[in-house]
Design an enzyme around this catalytic site. Structure first.
Site, PDB file in Angstrom:
ATOM      1  N   HIS A 235      11.916  52.558  63.510  1.00  0.00           N
ATOM      2  CA  HIS A 235      11.916  53.542  62.429  1.00  0.00           C
ATOM      3  C   HIS A 235      11.118  54.803  62.776  1.00  0.00           C
ATOM      4  O   HIS A 235      10.737  55.565  61.871  1.00  0.00           O
ATOM      5  CB  HIS A 235      11.460  52.912  61.111  1.00  0.00           C
ATOM      6  CG  HIS A 235      10.046  52.396  61.118  1.00  0.00           C
ATOM      7  ND1 HIS A 235       9.687  51.215  60.508  1.00  0.00           N
ATOM      8  CD2 HIS A 235       8.898  52.886  61.656  1.00  0.00           C
ATOM      9  CE1 HIS A 235       8.390  51.020  60.661  1.00  0.00           C
ATOM     10  NE2 HIS A 235       7.887  52.011  61.355  1.00  0.00           N
TER      11      HIS A 235
ATOM     12  N   HIS B  89       3.512  53.154  55.271  1.00  0.00           N
ATOM     13  CA  HIS B  89       2.466  53.628  56.191  1.00  0.00           C
ATOM     14  C   HIS B  89       1.352  54.352  55.432  1.00  0.00           C
ATOM     15  O   HIS B  89       0.846  55.376  55.871  1.00  0.00           O
ATOM     16  CB  HIS B  89       3.080  54.548  57.244  1.00  0.00           C
ATOM     17  CG  HIS B  89       4.105  53.911  58.130  1.00  0.00           C
ATOM     18  ND1 HIS B  89       5.383  53.611  57.714  1.00  0.00           N
ATOM     19  CD2 HIS B  89       4.043  53.504  59.420  1.00  0.00           C
ATOM     20  CE1 HIS B  89       6.061  53.065  58.703  1.00  0.00           C
ATOM     21  NE2 HIS B  89       5.269  52.987  59.754  1.00  0.00           N
TER      22      HIS B  89
ATOM     23  N   HIS C 184       4.693  50.182  70.785  1.00  0.00           N
ATOM     24  CA  HIS C 184       4.022  51.472  70.706  1.00  0.00           C
ATOM     25  C   HIS C 184       2.621  51.304  70.145  1.00  0.00           C
ATOM     26  O   HIS C 184       2.341  50.350  69.421  1.00  0.00           O
ATOM     27  CB  HIS C 184       4.801  52.497  69.882  1.00  0.00           C
ATOM     28  CG  HIS C 184       4.986  52.210  68.416  1.00  0.00           C
ATOM     29  ND1 HIS C 184       5.774  51.187  67.943  1.00  0.00           N
ATOM     30  CD2 HIS C 184       4.525  52.848  67.312  1.00  0.00           C
ATOM     31  CE1 HIS C 184       5.792  51.208  66.624  1.00  0.00           C
ATOM     32  NE2 HIS C 184       5.025  52.201  66.200  1.00  0.00           N
TER      33      HIS C 184
ATOM     34  N   GLU D  44       4.626  45.772  64.425  1.00  0.00           N
ATOM     35  CA  GLU D  44       5.632  45.887  63.352  1.00  0.00           C
ATOM     36  C   GLU D  44       6.843  44.992  63.618  1.00  0.00           C
ATOM     37  O   GLU D  44       7.598  44.672  62.692  1.00  0.00           O
ATOM     38  CB  GLU D  44       6.147  47.335  63.254  1.00  0.00           C
ATOM     39  CG  GLU D  44       5.161  48.341  62.719  1.00  0.00           C
ATOM     40  CD  GLU D  44       5.705  49.768  62.802  1.00  0.00           C
ATOM     41  OE1 GLU D  44       5.216  50.614  62.052  1.00  0.00           O
ATOM     42  OE2 GLU D  44       6.606  50.058  63.619  1.00  0.00           O
TER      43      GLU D  44
END
Ligand code: DHB
Ligand code: FE
Length: 279
Positions: free
Chosen positions: A12, A58, A192, A239
């Site tokens: 995303h 977030h 990441h 995630e």
């Protein structure tokens, strides 16, 4: 009866939207983008009525003082969240509130006590996959059910817990009496890390293993601990546990429709996989 017609795992990272548009125009020729440009058409061919979008907020809607581990939307519509630049010009997402309540009733009885949100703004964790899958229509062609997972503040739920919740959601959808075609989408990842000493960490070997095993051996991915996810995929790559909720909702045996991987998109590895139940 309701039926799960598609399962998708997809990153995303916000830069994915422009990257997919560039690939569709032919100005980004990275071969890994092919699956990203094809996944929307593939999904449309499965004719979904509802998308269950497993994503994480977030800090846009849930203050870091109040973070539910698992929260499901049960609203008639959801607005795109203001992430600091004003509310983006995206059409409101229509909700499938009745199916949301059915899932809540079923999974609470199954041992998963979800937080229920009758009002919820959704951030890029939700809107980026919607853009890749459906573009930017004036009216969305599906109803949505947001399922927000805490992957931002420790302690986060384990991959095993996510996989088990996905299985409960799969059973709940299968017991819904109306003929609704449901797609389940797990978002986030791939590897990441956006902050700290390991900022910029990307691990293509693990990402490729994850893309393979989410189809063929999700039990192995469910057995990894959260420290292992952070070590392998980075603090934000963790995630990826959200893909296991999608995978748990699918049957044990699935067939893969497409898979793609690109490094980097912004400072992130991006992946996509699509699958269907065999029967
Ligand atoms: C970015 C944001 C994310 O939420 C993510 O998962 C990856 C990358 C970004 O802003 O680049
Ligand atoms: Fe993210």
């Amino acid at each position: 009866m309701a039926e799960i017609v598609a399962g998708i795992g997809i990153s995303h990272v916000p830069a994915l939207g422009p990257a997919v548009e560039a690939a569709a125009r032919g100005t980004d020729t990275n071969p890994g983008m092919k699956a990203f440009t094809e996944v929307g058409e593939w999904l449309a061919d499965t004719r979904p009525d509802v998308v269950v979008m497993v994503y994480n907020d977030h800090g846009a809607s849930f203050s870091f003082d109040l973070v539910p581990t698992f929260a499901i939307g049960a609203a008639e519509f959801y607005r795109p969240a203001d992430e600091g630049f004003g509310r983006p010009p995206i059409a409101e997402y229509p909700g499938a509130a009745d199916l949301s309540w059915h899932i809540v009733d079923q999974v609470v009885n199954d041992g998963f006590d979800l937080t229920v949100c009758q009002s919820l703004d959704v951030d890029h964790g939700f809107s980026t996959p919607m853009k890749v899958l459906f573009g930017a229509p004036a009216n969305w062609p599906v109803k949505v059910i947001p399922l927000a997972v805490n992957v931002v503040q420790q302690p986060t739920p384990t991959a095993r817990r996510c996989y088990d919740l996905g299985q409960a959601i799969g059973r709940a959808i299968a017991s819904y009496p109306d003929d609704v075609r449901v797609a389940v989408v797990g978002t986030g990842g791939m590897s990441h890390q956006l902050q700290g000493e390991r900022a910029g960490h990307i691990n293509p070997d693990f990402d490729r293993q994850f893309l393979r095993e989410i189809v063929e051996d999700p039990g192995n991915l469910a057995s990894l601990s959260n420290p292992e996810y952070i070590h392998l995929a980075g603090s934000e790559g963790a995630e990826l546990v959200m893909w296991l909720i999608m995978r748990g909702a699918m049957d044990e045996d699935v067939k893969q429709a497409l898979s793609g991987y690109v490094v980097p998109v912004a400072n992130t590895a991006a992946g996509v996989v699509a699958m269907q139940n065999l029967a």
